[in-house]
Design an enzyme around this catalytic site. Structure first.
Site, PDB file in Angstrom:
ATOM      1  N   GLY A  20       0.924  -1.188  -0.055  1.00 33.13           N
ATOM      2  CA  GLY A  20       0.021   0.030   0.058  1.00 33.13           C
ATOM      3  C   GLY A  20       0.922   1.429   0.014  1.00 33.13           C
ATOM      4  N   ILE A  97      -7.880  -9.366 -11.529  1.00 34.53           N
ATOM      5  CA  ILE A  97      -8.250  -8.830 -12.857  1.00 34.53           C
ATOM      6  C   ILE A  97      -9.657  -8.353 -13.022  1.00 34.53           C
ATOM      7  CG2 ILE A  97      -8.122  -9.387 -15.272  1.00 34.53           C
ATOM      8  CD1 ILE A  97      -5.872 -11.138 -14.887  1.00 34.53           C
ATOM      9  N   HIS A 114       1.567   0.689 -13.131  1.00 35.09           N
ATOM     10  CA  HIS A 114       2.220  -0.775 -13.659  1.00 35.09           C
ATOM     11  C   HIS A 114       3.703  -0.217 -13.438  1.00 35.09           C
ATOM     12  CE1 HIS A 114       2.672  -4.648 -15.197  1.00 35.09           C
ATOM     13  NE2 HIS A 114       3.577  -4.184 -16.055  1.00 35.09           N
ATOM     14  N   ALA A 146      -8.239  -1.686 -19.297  1.00 33.77           N
ATOM     15  CA  ALA A 146      -8.910  -2.232 -20.157  1.00 33.77           C
ATOM     16  C   ALA A 146      -8.956  -3.604 -19.922  1.00 33.77           C
ATOM     17  CB  ALA A 146      -8.421  -1.907 -21.551  1.00 33.77           C
TER      18      ALA A 146
HETATM   19  C1  GRF Z   1       3.755  -1.256  -7.560  1.00 34.12           C
HETATM   20  O1  GRF Z   1       4.984  -1.537  -7.682  1.00 34.12           O
HETATM   21  C2  GRF Z   1       2.642  -1.320  -8.533  1.00 34.12           C
HETATM   22  O2  GRF Z   1       3.002  -0.539  -9.650  1.00 34.12           O
HETATM   23  C3  GRF Z   1       2.266  -2.619  -9.002  1.00 34.12           C
HETATM   24  O3  GRF Z   1       2.239  -3.328  -7.646  1.00 34.12           O
HETATM   25  C4  GRF Z   1       3.191  -2.537  -6.723  1.00 34.12           C
HETATM   26  C5  GRF Z   1       2.286  -2.255  -5.353  1.00 34.12           C
HETATM   27  O4  GRF Z   1       3.227  -1.568  -4.492  1.00 34.12           O
HETATM   28  N1  GRF Z   1       1.106  -2.589  -9.498  1.00 34.12           N
HETATM   29  P1  GRF Z   1       2.462  -1.017  -3.164  1.00 34.12           P
HETATM   30  O5  GRF Z   1       1.526  -1.750  -2.387  1.00 34.12           O
HETATM   31  O6  GRF Z   1       1.672   0.242  -3.644  1.00 34.12           O
HETATM   32  O7  GRF Z   1       3.467  -0.518  -2.186  1.00 34.12           O
END
Ligand code: GRF
Length: 192
Positions: A20, A97, A114, A146
């Site tokens: 988080g 998803i 991402h 998407a």
């Molecule tokens: C991040 O690297 C985000 O890009 C990916 O999952 C990770 C989550 O990290 N989708 P956090 O839980 O926000 O620390």
């Protein structure tokens, strides 16, 4: 996405599954005057998500939806979002998803962060893959969600150099730092 009108902030839910850190960063951003969004709900698919602690810390409502039957759960999530008048969703490390039906019903107002320079490295283990391929650069992407995984329209990206001494763990840390810059910037771009 519509522009922000007046002083009302856009009621937003953040979906998480893990640490988080992006959630915390978005909450802190949302508390700034120039933020177009307020974080009104934290949703997780697991009660083990460490990030749930920020619900208590920042006094934000949280709800856990344990996935068994995706269709039923998504229906319940939609009802819950509607009840709380949520207009925007930020996915932040959410490991489920969402179906195209969910995305359509929520009017495509869902974005995700991402940890790669999409379209490179959709899916998991992005940093390991970048290291294995001896990439010179890594980065992160904020994009609309998407139906096809990590394939929605790109809103913004940030890039960093991979140092000779980097490994997948140090790279993940470095990318996370720029994620925390990029996510608010992308939201400002959408609504600014
Ligand atoms: C991040 O690297 C985000 O890009 C990916 O999952 C990770 C989550 O990290 N989708 P956090 O839980 O926000 O620390």
């Amino acid at each position: 996405m519509e522009k922000l009108t007046g002083l009302k902030k856009i009621k937003t839910a953040v979906f998480i599954s893990g640490a988080g850190s992006n959630l915390k960063n978005l909450i802190e951003f949302s508390q700034k005057k120039n933020s177009p969004i307020s974080i009104n709900l934290i949703i997780s698919n697991t009660n083990k998500a460490e990030g749930l602690k920020y619900a208590h810390k920042f006094n934000i409502k949280k709800k856990i939806f344990c996935y068994q039957n995706n269709k039923v759960i998504e229906k319940n999530i939609l009802i819950f979002l509607k009840k709380h008048k949520i207009n925007f969703i930020c996915l932040a490390g959410f490991m489920k998803i969402l179906s195209s039906s969910f995305i359509n019903k929520f009017n495509h107002k869902i974005i995700n962060i991402h940890p790669s320079l999409l379209p490179k490295y959709k899916g998991l283990n992005t940093h390991e893959r970048a290291m294995r391929n001896k990439d010179k650069f890594a980065g992160c992407t904020v994009h609309y969600v998407a139906a096809k995984l990590d394939s929605g329209k790109i809103i913004m990206q940030k890039k960093i150099k991979i140092a000779a001494k980097d490994n997948a763990i140090s790279l993940a840390k470095n990318v996370l730092k720029i994620e925390h810059k990029l996510y608010p910037e992308a939201i400002l771009k959408i609504f600014g």
